[in-house]
Design a protein around this motif. Structure first.
Motif, PDB file in Angstrom:
ATOM      1  N   LYS A   1       0.891  -1.287   0.002  1.00 14.00           N
ATOM      2  CA  LYS A   1      -0.090  -0.088   0.153  1.00 14.00           C
ATOM      3  C   LYS A   1       0.873   1.293  -0.061  1.00 14.00           C
ATOM      4  O   LYS A   1       1.456   1.633   1.029  1.00 14.00           O
ATOM      5  CB  LYS A   1      -1.100  -0.131   1.161  1.00 14.00           C
ATOM      6  N   LEU A   2       0.938   2.026  -1.041  1.00 14.12           N
ATOM      7  CA  LEU A   2       1.637   3.058  -1.275  1.00 14.12           C
ATOM      8  C   LEU A   2       0.942   4.394  -1.612  1.00 14.12           C
ATOM      9  O   LEU A   2      -0.235   4.231  -2.037  1.00 14.12           O
ATOM     10  CB  LEU A   2       2.754   3.069  -2.354  1.00 14.12           C
ATOM     11  N   GLU A   3       1.298   5.629  -1.013  1.00 14.46           N
ATOM     12  CA  GLU A   3       0.916   6.872  -1.145  1.00 14.46           C
ATOM     13  C   GLU A   3       1.448   7.428  -2.397  1.00 14.46           C
ATOM     14  O   GLU A   3       2.735   7.843  -2.215  1.00 14.46           O
ATOM     15  CB  GLU A   3       0.779   7.666  -0.065  1.00 14.46           C
ATOM     16  N   LEU A   4       1.131   7.496  -3.506  1.00 21.18           N
ATOM     17  CA  LEU A   4       1.467   7.853  -4.737  1.00 21.18           C
ATOM     18  C   LEU A   4       1.094   9.266  -5.083  1.00 21.18           C
ATOM     19  O   LEU A   4      -0.265   9.160  -5.281  1.00 21.18           O
ATOM     20  CB  LEU A   4       1.489   6.984  -5.868  1.00 21.18           C
ATOM     21  N   VAL A   5       1.731  10.288  -5.549  1.00 27.23           N
ATOM     22  CA  VAL A   5       1.174  11.655  -5.757  1.00 27.23           C
ATOM     23  C   VAL A   5       1.764  12.088  -7.268  1.00 27.23           C
ATOM     24  O   VAL A   5       2.947  12.293  -7.266  1.00 27.23           O
ATOM     25  CB  VAL A   5       1.297  12.863  -4.690  1.00 27.23           C
ATOM     26  N   ASP A   6       0.967  12.124  -8.281  1.00 25.49           N
ATOM     27  CA  ASP A   6       1.423  12.528  -9.449  1.00 25.49           C
ATOM     28  C   ASP A   6       1.055  14.117  -9.666  1.00 25.49           C
ATOM     29  O   ASP A   6       0.172  14.621  -9.360  1.00 25.49           O
ATOM     30  CB  ASP A   6       0.524  11.768 -10.484  1.00 25.49           C
ATOM     31  N   VAL A   7       2.332  14.911  -9.765  1.00 23.77           N
ATOM     32  CA  VAL A   7       2.210  16.328  -9.749  1.00 23.77           C
ATOM     33  C   VAL A   7       2.238  16.925 -11.275  1.00 23.77           C
ATOM     34  O   VAL A   7       2.488  18.211 -11.353  1.00 23.77           O
ATOM     35  CB  VAL A   7       3.573  16.882  -8.878  1.00 23.77           C
ATOM     36  N   ARG A   8       2.151  16.169 -12.269  1.00 18.23           N
ATOM     37  CA  ARG A   8       2.202  16.811 -13.815  1.00 18.23           C
ATOM     38  C   ARG A   8       0.925  17.449 -13.808  1.00 18.23           C
ATOM     39  O   ARG A   8      -0.305  17.454 -13.073  1.00 18.23           O
ATOM     40  CB  ARG A   8       2.168  15.583 -14.504  1.00 18.23           C
ATOM     41  N   GLU A   9       0.716  18.247 -15.077  1.00 24.51           N
ATOM     42  CA  GLU A   9      -0.383  18.948 -15.430  1.00 24.51           C
ATOM     43  C   GLU A   9      -1.519  18.020 -15.780  1.00 24.51           C
ATOM     44  O   GLU A   9      -0.948  17.008 -16.274  1.00 24.51           O
ATOM     45  CB  GLU A   9       0.066  19.817 -16.388  1.00 24.51           C
ATOM     46  N   ASP A  10      -2.646  18.719 -15.905  1.00 27.23           N
ATOM     47  CA  ASP A  10      -4.010  17.832 -16.542  1.00 27.23           C
ATOM     48  C   ASP A  10      -3.663  16.996 -17.663  1.00 27.23           C
ATOM     49  O   ASP A  10      -4.165  15.986 -17.626  1.00 27.23           O
ATOM     50  CB  ASP A  10      -5.177  18.864 -16.486  1.00 27.23           C
TER      51      ASP A  10
ATOM     52  N   ILE B   1       5.696  11.911  -8.478  1.00 25.54           N
ATOM     53  CA  ILE B   1       5.762  11.409  -9.652  1.00 25.54           C
ATOM     54  C   ILE B   1       5.718  12.580 -10.673  1.00 25.54           C
ATOM     55  O   ILE B   1       4.493  13.329 -10.485  1.00 25.54           O
ATOM     56  CB  ILE B   1       4.623  10.288  -9.864  1.00 25.54           C
ATOM     57  N   CYS B   2       6.363  12.603 -11.499  1.00 25.28           N
ATOM     58  CA  CYS B   2       6.275  13.573 -12.651  1.00 25.28           C
ATOM     59  C   CYS B   2       6.447  12.869 -13.888  1.00 25.28           C
ATOM     60  O   CYS B   2       6.693  11.690 -14.008  1.00 25.28           O
ATOM     61  CB  CYS B   2       6.932  14.883 -12.423  1.00 25.28           C
ATOM     62  N   ARG B   3       6.957  13.684 -14.988  1.00 28.16           N
ATOM     63  CA  ARG B   3       7.198  13.145 -16.214  1.00 28.16           C
ATOM     64  C   ARG B   3       8.399  12.550 -16.537  1.00 28.16           C
ATOM     65  O   ARG B   3       8.813  11.425 -16.882  1.00 28.16           O
ATOM     66  CB  ARG B   3       7.011  14.221 -17.385  1.00 28.16           C
TER      67      ARG B   3
END
Length: 101
Positions: free
Chosen positions: A21-30, A65-67
C-alpha cells in the motif's frame, strides 16, 4: 541540501505488484495525466501542492511522480522542508513500464 530518498520505476512496480500500500502523488499537469497515471496515484498539480498540504499526513511516506523526475524532485524538497516523509520516483513516467490507467 539534504538528498531526497529515491525509488526507481522498477522498484515501485515490484512493490505495487506485491501488493504494498503506497501513497503515490502525480504532480504533472492535467493534460499530461490524461495520457495515463499509475493506478492508485492521486493527482495534485505541482503548483497546487502548497494549497493541499492538509491532504498529507506527516506519519505517511509519499512517493512523488512527474514526467521525468525533475518536478517531483523539487516537490520532494519542498515537502521535506515542511516536515513530510517523501520519496522521488526517478526517471518519471518516461521510464515507467508498469500499468497506467
Amino acid at each position: 541540501m539534504d538528498s531526497i530518498e529515491k525509488i526507481t520505476t522498477e522498484e515501485l512496480k515490484k512493490k505495487l505488484e506485491s501488493g504494498d500500500k503506497l501513497e503515490l502523488v502525480d504532480v504533472r499537469e492535467d493534460e499530461e495525466v490524461e495520457q495515463g497515471m499509475i493506478p492508485g496515484a492521486r493527482h495534485i498539480r505541482m503548483g497546487t501542492i502548497p494549497d493541499n498540504l492538509d491532504k498529507f499526513d506527516k506519519d505517511t511516506e509519499y512517493i512523488f511522480i512527474c514526467r521525468s523526475g525533475r518536478r517531483s524532485e523539487n516537490v520532494c524538497y519542498y515537502m521535506k522542508d515542511q516536515g513530510y516523509n517523501v520519496r522521488n520516483m526517478v526517471g518519471g513516467m518516461l521510464e515507467w513500464e508498469g500499468e497506467t490507467e
